[in-house]
Design a protein around this motif. Structure first.
Motif, PDB file in Angstrom:
ATOM      1  N   TRP A 240      38.505  69.106  78.991  1.00 17.32           N
ATOM      2  CA  TRP A 240      37.700  67.888  79.186  1.00 17.32           C
ATOM      3  C   TRP A 240      36.289  68.282  79.575  1.00 17.32           C
ATOM      4  N   GLN A 241      35.337  67.852  78.806  1.00 18.98           N
ATOM      5  CA  GLN A 241      33.927  67.983  79.179  1.00 18.98           C
ATOM      6  C   GLN A 241      33.568  69.409  79.615  1.00 18.98           C
ATOM      7  N   ASN A 242      33.935  70.370  78.774  1.00 19.68           N
ATOM      8  CA  ASN A 242      33.662  71.796  78.987  1.00 19.68           C
ATOM      9  C   ASN A 242      34.600  72.457  79.993  1.00 19.68           C
ATOM     10  N   TRP A 243      35.324  71.638  80.737  1.00 19.98           N
ATOM     11  CA  TRP A 243      36.302  72.185  81.677  1.00 19.98           C
ATOM     12  C   TRP A 243      37.592  72.533  80.945  1.00 19.98           C
ATOM     13  N   SER A 244      38.249  73.572  81.422  1.00 19.08           N
ATOM     14  CA  SER A 244      39.631  73.825  81.021  1.00 19.08           C
ATOM     15  C   SER A 244      40.385  74.155  82.299  1.00 19.08           C
ATOM     16  N   VAL A 245      41.574  73.569  82.435  1.00 18.65           N
ATOM     17  CA  VAL A 245      42.357  73.820  83.649  1.00 18.65           C
ATOM     18  C   VAL A 245      43.841  73.720  83.317  1.00 18.65           C
ATOM     19  N   HIS A 246      44.598  74.646  83.850  1.00 13.12           N
ATOM     20  CA  HIS A 246      46.053  74.565  83.742  1.00 13.12           C
ATOM     21  C   HIS A 246      46.584  73.819  84.956  1.00 13.12           C
TER      22      HIS A 246
ATOM     23  N   THR B 219      21.758  57.987  82.664  1.00 15.00           N
ATOM     24  CA  THR B 219      22.978  58.539  82.081  1.00 15.00           C
ATOM     25  C   THR B 219      24.126  58.284  83.034  1.00 15.00           C
ATOM     26  N   ARG B 220      25.172  57.686  82.534  1.00 13.82           N
ATOM     27  CA  ARG B 220      26.349  57.428  83.370  1.00 13.82           C
ATOM     28  C   ARG B 220      27.302  58.610  83.327  1.00 13.82           C
ATOM     29  N   GLY B 221      27.961  58.852  84.436  1.00 14.43           N
ATOM     30  CA  GLY B 221      28.900  59.969  84.546  1.00 14.43           C
ATOM     31  C   GLY B 221      30.338  59.528  84.345  1.00 14.43           C
ATOM     32  N   ARG B 222      31.138  60.521  84.200  1.00 15.55           N
ATOM     33  CA  ARG B 222      32.566  60.324  83.983  1.00 15.55           C
ATOM     34  C   ARG B 222      33.284  61.348  84.849  1.00 15.55           C
ATOM     35  N   LYS B 223      34.458  61.041  85.309  1.00 19.77           N
ATOM     36  CA  LYS B 223      35.217  62.069  86.028  1.00 19.77           C
ATOM     37  C   LYS B 223      36.644  62.114  85.524  1.00 19.77           C
ATOM     38  N   LEU B 224      37.256  63.277  85.657  1.00 21.60           N
ATOM     39  CA  LEU B 224      38.662  63.464  85.292  1.00 21.60           C
ATOM     40  C   LEU B 224      39.423  63.676  86.592  1.00 21.60           C
ATOM     41  N   ILE B 225      40.507  62.946  86.752  1.00 22.26           N
ATOM     42  CA  ILE B 225      41.242  62.971  88.016  1.00 22.26           C
ATOM     43  C   ILE B 225      42.679  63.404  87.768  1.00 22.26           C
ATOM     44  N   VAL B 226      43.094  64.431  88.469  1.00 23.27           N
ATOM     45  CA  VAL B 226      44.474  64.911  88.421  1.00 23.27           C
ATOM     46  C   VAL B 226      45.061  64.625  89.798  1.00 23.27           C
ATOM     47  N   SER B 227      46.081  63.774  89.848  1.00 22.99           N
ATOM     48  CA  SER B 227      46.508  63.304  91.166  1.00 22.99           C
ATOM     49  C   SER B 227      48.011  63.236  91.328  1.00 22.99           C
ATOM     50  N   HIS B 228      48.437  63.292  92.558  1.00 18.66           N
ATOM     51  CA  HIS B 228      49.817  62.942  92.902  1.00 18.66           C
ATOM     52  C   HIS B 228      49.827  62.331  94.294  1.00 18.66           C
ATOM     53  N   ILE B 229      50.932  61.718  94.617  1.00 13.76           N
ATOM     54  CA  ILE B 229      51.089  61.037  95.907  1.00 13.76           C
ATOM     55  C   ILE B 229      52.408  61.494  96.491  1.00 13.76           C
ATOM     56  N   PHE B 230      52.393  61.899  97.746  1.00  6.96           N
ATOM     57  CA  PHE B 230      53.692  62.223  98.337  1.00  6.96           C
ATOM     58  C   PHE B 230      53.907  61.466  99.637  1.00  6.96           C
ATOM     59  N   THR B 231      55.187  61.190  99.881  1.00 11.10           N
ATOM     60  CA  THR B 231      55.600  60.412 101.038  1.00 11.10           C
ATOM     61  C   THR B 231      56.255  61.354 102.030  1.00 11.10           C
ATOM     62  N   ALA B 232      55.609  61.511 103.191  1.00 10.10           N
ATOM     63  CA  ALA B 232      56.164  62.350 104.238  1.00 10.10           C
ATOM     64  C   ALA B 232      56.710  61.426 105.314  1.00 10.10           C
TER      65      ALA B 232
ATOM     66  N   TYR C 105      23.710  65.856  71.623  1.00 10.61           N
ATOM     67  CA  TYR C 105      24.573  65.335  72.682  1.00 10.61           C
ATOM     68  C   TYR C 105      26.028  65.646  72.383  1.00 10.61           C
ATOM     69  N   ARG C 106      26.815  65.785  73.423  1.00 12.43           N
ATOM     70  CA  ARG C 106      28.250  65.957  73.219  1.00 12.43           C
ATOM     71  C   ARG C 106      28.845  64.678  72.613  1.00 12.43           C
ATOM     72  N   THR C 107      29.869  64.877  71.805  1.00 10.43           N
ATOM     73  CA  THR C 107      30.407  63.748  71.020  1.00 10.43           C
ATOM     74  C   THR C 107      31.831  63.399  71.445  1.00 10.43           C
ATOM     75  N   ASP C 108      32.287  63.987  72.546  1.00 14.03           N
ATOM     76  CA  ASP C 108      33.707  63.838  72.883  1.00 14.03           C
ATOM     77  C   ASP C 108      33.964  62.907  74.058  1.00 14.03           C
ATOM     78  N   ILE C 109      33.011  62.037  74.348  1.00 11.05           N
ATOM     79  CA  ILE C 109      33.254  61.070  75.425  1.00 11.05           C
ATOM     80  C   ILE C 109      33.573  59.721  74.813  1.00 11.05           C
ATOM     81  N   LYS C 110      34.805  59.301  75.003  1.00 17.84           N
ATOM     82  CA  LYS C 110      35.244  58.019  74.463  1.00 17.84           C
ATOM     83  C   LYS C 110      34.912  56.920  75.471  1.00 17.84           C
ATOM     84  N   PRO C 111      34.585  55.740  74.949  1.00 17.82           N
ATOM     85  CA  PRO C 111      34.161  54.671  75.878  1.00 17.82           C
ATOM     86  C   PRO C 111      35.248  54.247  76.864  1.00 17.82           C
ATOM     87  N   ILE C 112      34.814  53.902  78.037  1.00 15.10           N
ATOM     88  CA  ILE C 112      35.667  53.204  79.008  1.00 15.10           C
ATOM     89  C   ILE C 112      35.098  51.802  79.153  1.00 15.10           C
TER      90      ILE C 112
END
Ligand SMILES: [Co+2]
Ligand SMILES: [Co+2]
Lengths: 697, 697
Positions: free
Chosen positions: A257-263, A383-396, B231-238
């Motif tokens: 996503w957006q130049n990022w790569s993450v496992h 220019t508007r930004g975008r974020k990618l969110i990887v999340s979880h929720i745990f109940t303790a 510009y990057r072309t891989d941002i899909k609209p939200i």
């Protein structure tokens, strides 16, 4: 594409699937393979954990350089099992070879408490005659034991019982009705449960008795809200949609996503584990972090009376942020266009289990990414930004922790944690003085002061594994006002202190200097600034550990004594309070205190790990009850001198005009969002959003 | 509704409109009325400001109690005007009576610099022979003066010139092409402009000369991005939509949303002003804040060399956060369903002007508001939150400040500020040592260290105007580990220090104790906790003022010496660096230092104002250039012991099930968001969001 589909169908039909990425958590199949290897050799055992033993970093770094030509690192299962009678075994199984490569009986340790372990206690407690006796003393009739509940916690450590017997302490509650929140009706005594014998071996009874509260229930469920006047009706829906799909790609568990790569990995203790985080910098794939995770936490409570000193849960090491993770729901926990990942675990019997939708991956708009207007002619870029969110929720038990790993287009990685759920509560008498150790959040309910301290494990890989940490403090320049070097007294600079050896890196937060920490690759300088490429840890919620030096918590939670520790990388050093946390005495302190014992070890320009303890001190208030509005805390990992310039300049702007376009009346670049609408305010004061889209100023 | 529409049409036709709310900014009409009154009496003047003089608080509090029966407070215009020759006048006009009620010539002060004042300087600079001479020395041909630009700043204070002559310093830049970012080509000299004479009276020339950089331009406009690969072309609209309208109501400038009511004002200095913030607590309208605003800021730069000590802009007091505010664009600055408000100002000639869409008001989803799962049976409540955001953006020459006032359903008010725009830059020679006072962010470009320090003015009204501030520090309990009072060493508590008099309230941030400040009404205790109702200031970005005691900045920005000051309320005390900030010498220090001179004045249980200085210290990096990704900072005002319980319990949940529903297989409350979708991951690794909505776990 058609071919791809065909392949995918073929895999489905034949049952073959691509080999796992070496960072992938064990699949259900692999878990069952590991168990069958152990079972064949060792007979009947209760399984505490079967999880991936991550490949040695050295081997893995090599493989990542050429994954298509080099053989995949061996898949190793890391096993914790308990034999009938309570003997604990640590083992490793080579899944490729199908054989046990390590099997060791562990003395004087207790592995974490699983959900299955927890579930048993309440049943035992309800039938125990001594517990029933205490309930009657508390004002609960003996025939109402089905209304008695307990949150079983590990005992933590109690010197009377030591570490050899596996114990839980049962925090006791009462529910007048099955749907009532039990946290409004805490009981004042605390049974101790022996997990092997499955019986109550002791009850801690306070000198001052506090019968169960007679207050009316304090609930948050639908029926109670309806009875109090119902839900508010004035919230109109907000729809978040991605009609053209999402902007990320998923290849197994690797997200691009957006130049990022993450496992995106996951394990039973840490929950989400992010590996091999890289950024594609104009075609150059640059490593940034080898591994990021929340590796431990501790929640010490501040009431000095016995037995509350035992309340200092290590929610990850003692229970497991992965084991306690929620199965997430679309349109409930997660809003928008959502990709889920499941989590596979072992159960006590050795079967594999699955938590569906354990991890949520989605994008969000993140407001303005950058903007500048030239005041001369109003030429502008926005220019508007975008974020990618990887999340979880745990109940303790009573609390929930929502963990959000957020990737930004400017190269920042953000960790946000929201605390919600319910306060741990204790009984109090009408008019009783809390003595400042807690707050009466509801009649008869004492919510004790506590801290939530998290340990973030950062394994930096800033343009390679050899990194160095610098402490950075905002400092006044030398020289008095009027001196030659500082004539106007305005001089200030970033004072950098290099951590060359382990003992130098044991450091606290300093709010006065806005202290940050730079993880640098000193072998590579930014061509413009001539400073080492780095990522900066910016963290502002950094309370000190309040339990005193030498206290039980201080001894057991060695990682929490300081905001930052840096150690030389070691494959075996993942969990900063040690591998088996329940019932550790803290003598000696496990984890980081052991790893920093040699203070002279070099951490200069070598493979290092930065351990960061952060969190909040929570003094409860009635607003936190009967269920607590989410309290957020956040920290940033920011690129500094890492990129040549703002790496997000090629994000398409919403609008971009130049002076010459304005001067010549030429068309500007206009890529504004067409879905936004003006609100129409009616004569009655009602506002609706039915107006046509309008981008005129 | 039909009748309402008719009324609205009638108003439009007849031109009558409802009388302004006493907190409403002056309308265009009112501004012109005020000017005509002045003009008739005083003749030709240049107008610096015509703004609302807010009604006396005492009178206003009374009116707010019975707005339908009591007469509205008189509308007063507050005027600043400059006569030809430079004489400065402060005046007040009673708009109801149409007469001047105060007219005073001010000696030795300079009112702020308007956009019109700024615009003139560049034209003068380009024609000035001495400036041309310096440009030639810098390597710019004399016939390229149209490529020379300047950002005019007030001179701040320079003892050589004093306060009587109205001066600006011209920070000089060059643009090879009209569309090039000038901040990559700073010039090394600094002309001084006399605003009355409209000429350059002096040029500050450094000893070491630094010719204009020969580096290639470093741009962010569309043509430059296209030239570098596009510009990057891989941002899909939200898409974010509210098909049923928004959840807030607008009545004039009063916004009602989720039990909150707030009047949204605006003035030329502070920008957004929020007044009479109340919360409808089950039918009881409870006042919380009488007034909230960003009242001042200062941006000191840390390079000790002359004349950089003059770079310490008071962006609000010297330029005006309102005057510099952007006209916002739908789908660009603002996304979703947007309500705008305009801003009316006066121009130099005395005509009224309008900035369209100066204020943006909209809602956003804010993720999980609260959640709890019972681990026994997975009965769960999950409720999503919503927030209301009132925002504006202002451009201070190179920088932009995005200001977001955020209201939450749990009673929290949040202030978030994002910094973006462009670094202030200075010339440097190839290979020159920055000496740590700045960073070479691009060849030849030295971005100096600086701080952004904001002063938040909080006028609390916590269940009434008589309030008291307590400092709250997390503290260890007394007694050594093993002592009778602290046997386990785990005791900790919230240490509360009451600020009884002004001198006690002069306080700094303490990161070690996670210091917060409670604004309390000690006359009213929470029925559950028996603690005073309060709002807590939680602010973690609180650097100290780095310029030294006795320095020019320290003298001029007295408010920034400490994180918190508390003063007794005074109608005249709004601007903490004083009413007229440009060219103050700091001898004596204006604003807060004057107001705290009597340290013995009581601030216990009386009408008080809390002044909070917060912000960041900015050590630039190449990532901040040529335009800076938004850097966020935030603080919270949280209800503590104010409500009886979580005030958001009646927000409709996404999902709510109870133990009995689960036991009996009954239907849970399911109000999940239907617009959310699962992402479909194709065989190619592409992810799209075309799947059907699915709420199964
Ligand atoms: Co808490
Ligand atoms: Co800055």
């Amino acid at each position: 594409m058609a071919l791809d589909r065909l392949k995918s169908v073929a895999q489905h039909v034949t049952g073959t699937s691509p080999p796992p990425h070496p960072f992938d958590p064990l699949s259900n199949q692999e878990i069952e393979s590991a168990v069958s290897v152990i079972r064949a050799a060792k007979g009947k055992l209760f399984y505490n954990a079967v999880t991936l033993r991550e490949p040695p970093k050295k081997e893995m770094l090599k493989w990542l350089e050429s994954p298509s030509t080099l053989p995949r690192p061996t898949r190793i299962a890391d096993i914790v099992a308990i034999a009938p009678g309570g003997k604990v075994f640590d083992g490793l199984v080579d899944l490729n070879a199908g054989k046990i490569v390590k099997w060791e009986q562990m003395e004087g340790v207790q592995p974490l408490i699983t959900m299955e372990d927890l579930q048993i206690v309440e049943h035992v407690v309800r039938k125990d005659p001594k517990v029933i006796e205490q309930c009657v003393i508390s004002g609960i009739p003996a025939d109402e034991m089905h209304k008695v509940y307990c949150d079983p916690w590990t005992i933590g450590y109690d010197h009377r019982f030591g570490s050899d017997v596996r114990l839980q302490q049962a925090l006791m509650y009462y529910r007048p009705h099955i749907d009532d929140s039990q946290y409004s009706f805490p009981l004042d005594f605390c049974p101790i449960f022996d997990a092997d014998k499955q019986e109550i071996i002791h009850i801690d009874i306070p000198e001052v008795r506090r019968p169960v509260s007679k207050a009316k229930p304090n609930n948050y469920h639908a029926a109670s809200i309806e009875a109090e006047g119902g839900y508010r009706t004035d919230i109109k829906p907000i729809n978040i949609t991605q009609p053209e799909g999402v902007s990320f790609k998923v290849e197994g568990r690797v997200i691009e996503w957006q130049n990022w790569s993450v496992h995106v990995g996951f394990n039973y203790k840490e929950g989400i584990v992010l590996n091999n985080i890289t950024y594609n910098d104009h075609g150059n794939i640059r490593p940034i972090f080898y591994r990021l995770s929340l590796a431990e936490m501790v929640v010490p409570y501040g009431n000095p009376e016995h037995p509350h000193q035992r309340k200092h849960a290590f929610d990850l090491g003692e229970y497991g942020g992965g084991y306690m993770t929620n199965s997430l729901s679309l349109g409930c926990d997660c809003k928008g266009a959502i990709h889920y990942m499941d989590a596979a675990f072992v159960n006590r019997a050795g079967e594999s289990t699955t938590i569906k939708n354990a991890i949520c991956i989605h994008e969000e708009d993140s407001g303005i990414l950058f903007k500048h207007t030239d005041f001369r002619d109003d030429s502008v870029v926005v220019t508007r930004g975008r974020k990618l969110i990887v999340s979880h929720i745990f109940t303790a038990a009573n609390y929930e922790y929502c963990v959000y790993w957020i990737f930004h287009q400017d190269g920042t990685v953000q960790l946000e944690i929201k605390l919600t759920g319910i306060l741990n509560t204790y009984a109090m008498l009408p008019g009783e003085d809390t003595k400042g150790w807690g707050t009466e959040v509801y009649p008869g309910v004492n919510a004790h002061n506590h801290q939530h301290l998290f340990c973030l494990r950062i394994d930096p890989n800033i343009d390679g594994p050899d990194n160095t940490v610098f402490q950075v403090d905002a400092a006044q320049g030398a020289g008095y006002v009027g001196s030659k070097e500082n004539p106007y007294g305005n001089a200030f600079y970033a004072k950098r202190t290099k951590y060359s050896k382990v003992s130098e890196a044991i450091s606290d937060y300093d709010g006065v200097t806005s202290r940050t920490w730079d993880m640098c690759n000193t072998n590579k300088l930014n061509p413009h600034s001539h400073k080492p490429v780095s990522y900066k840890l910016v963290s502002r919620e950094v309370p000190r550990l309040l339990p005193k030096e030498g206290s039980l918590v201080w001894k057991r939670a060695g990682f929490a004594r300081h905001a930052v520790h840096v150690t030389k990388y070691d494959d075996d050093q993942i969990l900063p309070a040690g591998r088996h946390v329940p019932q550790t005495s803290g003598e000696p302190s496990r984890g980081i205190p052991e790893w920093i014992a040699n203070g002279d070890a070099s951490i200069d320009n070598t493979d290092i790990v930065l351990w960061h303890t952060f969190g909040i001190t929570h003094f409860p208030a009635p607003e936190d009850f009967p269920v607590m509005p989410a309290e957020p805390m956040t920290l940033l990992l920011r690129p500094r001198n890492f990129f040549l310039r703002n790496p997000a300049l090629d994000v398409p702007p919403s609008y971009c005009s130049t002076p010459s376009q304005i001067l010549e009346g030429k068309q500007a670049l206009d890529l504004k969002d067409k879905a936004s609408k003006l609100v129409v305010v009616g004569g009655s004061g009602d506002a609706s959003a039915q107006g046509a889209s309008c981008c005129q100023k």
